[in-house]
Write a protein that holds these residues in place. Sequence first.
Motif, PDB file in Angstrom:
ATOM      1  N   PRO A 216      29.788  33.564  30.069  1.00  9.61           N
ATOM      2  CA  PRO A 216      30.284  34.805  29.463  1.00  9.61           C
ATOM      3  C   PRO A 216      30.990  35.668  30.499  1.00  9.61           C
ATOM      4  O   PRO A 216      30.708  35.584  31.702  1.00  9.61           O
ATOM      5  CB  PRO A 216      29.008  35.490  28.958  1.00  9.61           C
ATOM      6  N   LEU A 217      31.886  36.515  30.036  1.00  8.80           N
ATOM      7  CA  LEU A 217      32.677  37.357  30.928  1.00  8.80           C
ATOM      8  C   LEU A 217      31.804  38.259  31.804  1.00  8.80           C
ATOM      9  O   LEU A 217      32.151  38.533  32.965  1.00  8.80           O
ATOM     10  CB  LEU A 217      33.650  38.209  30.102  1.00  8.80           C
ATOM     11  N   ALA A 218      30.677  38.701  31.289  1.00 10.08           N
ATOM     12  CA  ALA A 218      29.801  39.598  32.049  1.00 10.08           C
ATOM     13  C   ALA A 218      29.338  38.967  33.358  1.00 10.08           C
ATOM     14  O   ALA A 218      29.044  39.677  34.325  1.00 10.08           O
ATOM     15  CB  ALA A 218      28.593  39.997  31.203  1.00 10.08           C
ATOM     16  N   TYR A 219      29.300  37.628  33.408  1.00  9.56           N
ATOM     17  CA  TYR A 219      28.855  36.933  34.606  1.00  9.56           C
ATOM     18  C   TYR A 219      29.887  36.992  35.735  1.00  9.56           C
ATOM     19  O   TYR A 219      29.577  36.593  36.869  1.00  9.56           O
ATOM     20  CB  TYR A 219      28.558  35.461  34.294  1.00  9.56           C
ATOM     21  N   MET A 220      31.095  37.450  35.451  1.00  6.16           N
ATOM     22  CA  MET A 220      32.163  37.482  36.457  1.00  6.16           C
ATOM     23  C   MET A 220      32.087  38.712  37.355  1.00  6.16           C
ATOM     24  O   MET A 220      32.679  38.738  38.435  1.00  6.16           O
ATOM     25  CB  MET A 220      33.540  37.461  35.779  1.00  6.16           C
ATOM     26  N   ARG A 221      31.372  39.720  36.931  1.00  5.63           N
ATOM     27  CA  ARG A 221      31.339  40.986  37.676  1.00  5.63           C
ATOM     28  C   ARG A 221      30.780  40.776  39.094  1.00  5.63           C
ATOM     29  O   ARG A 221      29.803  40.064  39.291  1.00  5.63           O
ATOM     30  CB  ARG A 221      30.493  42.022  36.934  1.00  5.63           C
ATOM     31  N   GLN A 236      41.447  39.248  23.573  1.00  2.00           N
ATOM     32  CA  GLN A 236      41.666  40.427  22.727  1.00  2.00           C
ATOM     33  C   GLN A 236      40.373  41.210  22.529  1.00  2.00           C
ATOM     34  O   GLN A 236      40.396  42.390  22.169  1.00  2.00           O
ATOM     35  CB  GLN A 236      42.254  40.017  21.364  1.00  2.00           C
ATOM     36  N   ASN A 237      39.231  40.563  22.785  1.00  2.00           N
ATOM     37  CA  ASN A 237      37.939  41.217  22.612  1.00  2.00           C
ATOM     38  C   ASN A 237      37.367  41.776  23.914  1.00  2.00           C
ATOM     39  O   ASN A 237      36.169  42.076  23.985  1.00  2.00           O
ATOM     40  CB  ASN A 237      36.940  40.240  21.969  1.00  2.00           C
ATOM     41  N   THR A 238      38.205  41.900  24.927  1.00  2.00           N
ATOM     42  CA  THR A 238      37.781  42.595  26.147  1.00  2.00           C
ATOM     43  C   THR A 238      38.150  44.073  26.024  1.00  2.00           C
ATOM     44  O   THR A 238      39.136  44.434  25.378  1.00  2.00           O
ATOM     45  CB  THR A 238      38.482  42.035  27.395  1.00  2.00           C
ATOM     46  N   THR A 239      37.371  44.903  26.660  1.00  2.00           N
ATOM     47  CA  THR A 239      37.761  46.305  26.799  1.00  2.00           C
ATOM     48  C   THR A 239      38.723  46.419  27.972  1.00  2.00           C
ATOM     49  O   THR A 239      38.795  45.497  28.803  1.00  2.00           O
ATOM     50  CB  THR A 239      36.525  47.182  27.072  1.00  2.00           C
ATOM     51  N   PRO A 240      39.480  47.506  28.100  1.00  2.00           N
ATOM     52  CA  PRO A 240      40.352  47.670  29.272  1.00  2.00           C
ATOM     53  C   PRO A 240      39.585  47.571  30.581  1.00  2.00           C
ATOM     54  O   PRO A 240      40.100  47.010  31.560  1.00  2.00           O
ATOM     55  CB  PRO A 240      40.938  49.070  29.071  1.00  2.00           C
ATOM     56  N   GLU A 241      38.362  48.073  30.603  1.00  2.00           N
ATOM     57  CA  GLU A 241      37.550  48.012  31.827  1.00  2.00           C
ATOM     58  C   GLU A 241      37.170  46.563  32.158  1.00  2.00           C
ATOM     59  O   GLU A 241      37.215  46.154  33.326  1.00  2.00           O
ATOM     60  CB  GLU A 241      36.282  48.853  31.660  1.00  2.00           C
ATOM     61  N   GLN A 242      36.821  45.803  31.145  1.00  2.00           N
ATOM     62  CA  GLN A 242      36.479  44.396  31.370  1.00  2.00           C
ATOM     63  C   GLN A 242      37.694  43.604  31.843  1.00  2.00           C
ATOM     64  O   GLN A 242      37.575  42.756  32.735  1.00  2.00           O
ATOM     65  CB  GLN A 242      35.934  43.781  30.077  1.00  2.00           C
ATOM     66  N   MET A 243      38.856  43.878  31.254  1.00  2.82           N
ATOM     67  CA  MET A 243      40.063  43.166  31.651  1.00  2.82           C
ATOM     68  C   MET A 243      40.401  43.461  33.110  1.00  2.82           C
ATOM     69  O   MET A 243      40.740  42.548  33.887  1.00  2.82           O
ATOM     70  CB  MET A 243      41.236  43.553  30.744  1.00  2.82           C
ATOM     71  N   LYS A 244      40.326  44.715  33.495  1.00  4.43           N
ATOM     72  CA  LYS A 244      40.606  45.078  34.889  1.00  4.43           C
ATOM     73  C   LYS A 244      39.603  44.413  35.820  1.00  4.43           C
ATOM     74  O   LYS A 244      39.974  43.901  36.887  1.00  4.43           O
ATOM     75  CB  LYS A 244      40.561  46.593  35.055  1.00  4.43           C
ATOM     76  N   MET A 245      38.342  44.400  35.416  1.00  2.00           N
ATOM     77  CA  MET A 245      37.311  43.738  36.216  1.00  2.00           C
ATOM     78  C   MET A 245      37.638  42.267  36.404  1.00  2.00           C
ATOM     79  O   MET A 245      37.583  41.732  37.509  1.00  2.00           O
ATOM     80  CB  MET A 245      35.949  43.891  35.539  1.00  2.00           C
ATOM     81  N   PHE A 246      38.031  41.588  35.318  1.00  2.00           N
ATOM     82  CA  PHE A 246      38.340  40.162  35.401  1.00  2.00           C
ATOM     83  C   PHE A 246      39.537  39.906  36.314  1.00  2.00           C
ATOM     84  O   PHE A 246      39.484  39.033  37.188  1.00  2.00           O
ATOM     85  CB  PHE A 246      38.624  39.601  34.004  1.00  2.00           C
ATOM     86  N   LEU A 247      40.616  40.649  36.115  1.00  2.00           N
ATOM     87  CA  LEU A 247      41.834  40.422  36.896  1.00  2.00           C
ATOM     88  C   LEU A 247      41.624  40.667  38.380  1.00  2.00           C
ATOM     89  O   LEU A 247      42.275  40.033  39.220  1.00  2.00           O
ATOM     90  CB  LEU A 247      42.966  41.301  36.358  1.00  2.00           C
ATOM     91  N   THR A 248      40.734  41.555  38.720  1.00  2.00           N
ATOM     92  CA  THR A 248      40.492  41.859  40.133  1.00  2.00           C
ATOM     93  C   THR A 248      39.476  40.898  40.764  1.00  2.00           C
ATOM     94  O   THR A 248      39.123  41.058  41.929  1.00  2.00           O
ATOM     95  CB  THR A 248      40.023  43.315  40.313  1.00  2.00           C
ATOM     96  N   ARG A 272      41.848  49.813  21.676  1.00  2.00           N
ATOM     97  CA  ARG A 272      41.369  49.799  23.056  1.00  2.00           C
ATOM     98  C   ARG A 272      41.150  48.374  23.566  1.00  2.00           C
ATOM     99  O   ARG A 272      40.359  48.142  24.469  1.00  2.00           O
ATOM    100  CB  ARG A 272      40.067  50.601  23.154  1.00  2.00           C
ATOM    101  N   SER A 273      41.840  47.429  23.007  1.00  2.00           N
ATOM    102  CA  SER A 273      41.735  46.047  23.478  1.00  2.00           C
ATOM    103  C   SER A 273      42.300  45.929  24.888  1.00  2.00           C
ATOM    104  O   SER A 273      43.411  46.377  25.163  1.00  2.00           O
ATOM    105  CB  SER A 273      42.490  45.107  22.541  1.00  2.00           C
ATOM    106  N   GLY A 274      41.553  45.286  25.772  1.00  2.00           N
ATOM    107  CA  GLY A 274      42.018  45.088  27.139  1.00  2.00           C
ATOM    108  C   GLY A 274      43.253  44.220  27.208  1.00  2.00           C
ATOM    109  O   GLY A 274      44.094  44.390  28.091  1.00  2.00           O
TER     110      GLY A 274
END
Length: 327
Positions: A216-221, A236-248, A272-274
């Motif tokens: 899951p995406l949460a494991y990437m933090r 499409q189901n990421t929040t903007p904060e999650q998307m920024k977290m993933f890209l970084t 507010r889709s990331g």
Amino acid sequence: MMEQIVNFDRMEHALVLFGNYDENIRLVEQHFDVSIVCRGTEIKVAGPVEKVPLAVRTVEGLLQYIEKGEALTDQNVRYMMSLVDDGQEENISSLAQDVVCITSSGKPVKAKTLGQKNYIDSIRKNIVTFGIGPAGTGKTYLAVAMAVRAFRAHEVNRIILTRPAVEAGEKLGFLPGDLQNKVDPYLRPLYDALFDMLGAENFQRYQERGSIEVAPLAYMRGRTLDDSFIILDEAQNTTPEQMKMFLTRLGFGSKAVITGDVTQIDLPDARRSGLVEAARVLKQVEDIAILRFSEKDVVRHRLVQEIIKAYEKYSEEAKKKNGYGKG
């Protein structure tokens, strides 16, 4: 009325072109309102003056496709006709040339539409690629194929596949098992694609070694992902904060592919889709490409295209009715 002749060299090509019970050629006849018959090494196309040249270009394009050893399907024929309608049939020759990956069963994975080819080329050329479009366009499957290709070529050391575990009508807490059991259903499409490419045994072995990770995406933090091919699915189901977290999370020697369908957002606030925000924010950033698929790139059943077009039409009519889009 007019007639035109298309010549061909090999009778087996004509047999493939016409298909079982002439099903392929009937699609062309119905679409362009023409008559098509085969006599010896000639195919005669007859019908309205404005339609015959279009049907001829379709037949020539399909023969070119067959000559490259490609199987002809209902989807191929309909896609060729759409290319002819748009005046793009000359690009069909590029589709059959490049094999992205060989599956565990020996099947070659290739682009089936021009949108898919552009997507594959973009993944090769860029560090980050966004693939945005409707269901059935091969966004996830081709991304996994490119990841396996890079892994086999030792261009990356790991494949990491992730997606947000967003609840769409079901609550995670009601699913049986531990946390991994609860999130596995959300990751199933990624497992399926990897099983197809690698085989279940190879996938299991690579996963045990840590060479392949599905989480899951949460494991990437908090992680930095070097020498990895990372795929974020259902973005499409990421929040903007999650998307920024993933890209970084992106590290040296890595490549990322983000896929999603902005018409299927399950977040409480779709605006507010990331993915939607990232496509706006990052469109001018070098080494980041944003590819958009249309219903013409759908490679599932023909009805899927019709469903997507119907929903798009309904959405546009609703916007006009509610006064959106008034300038």
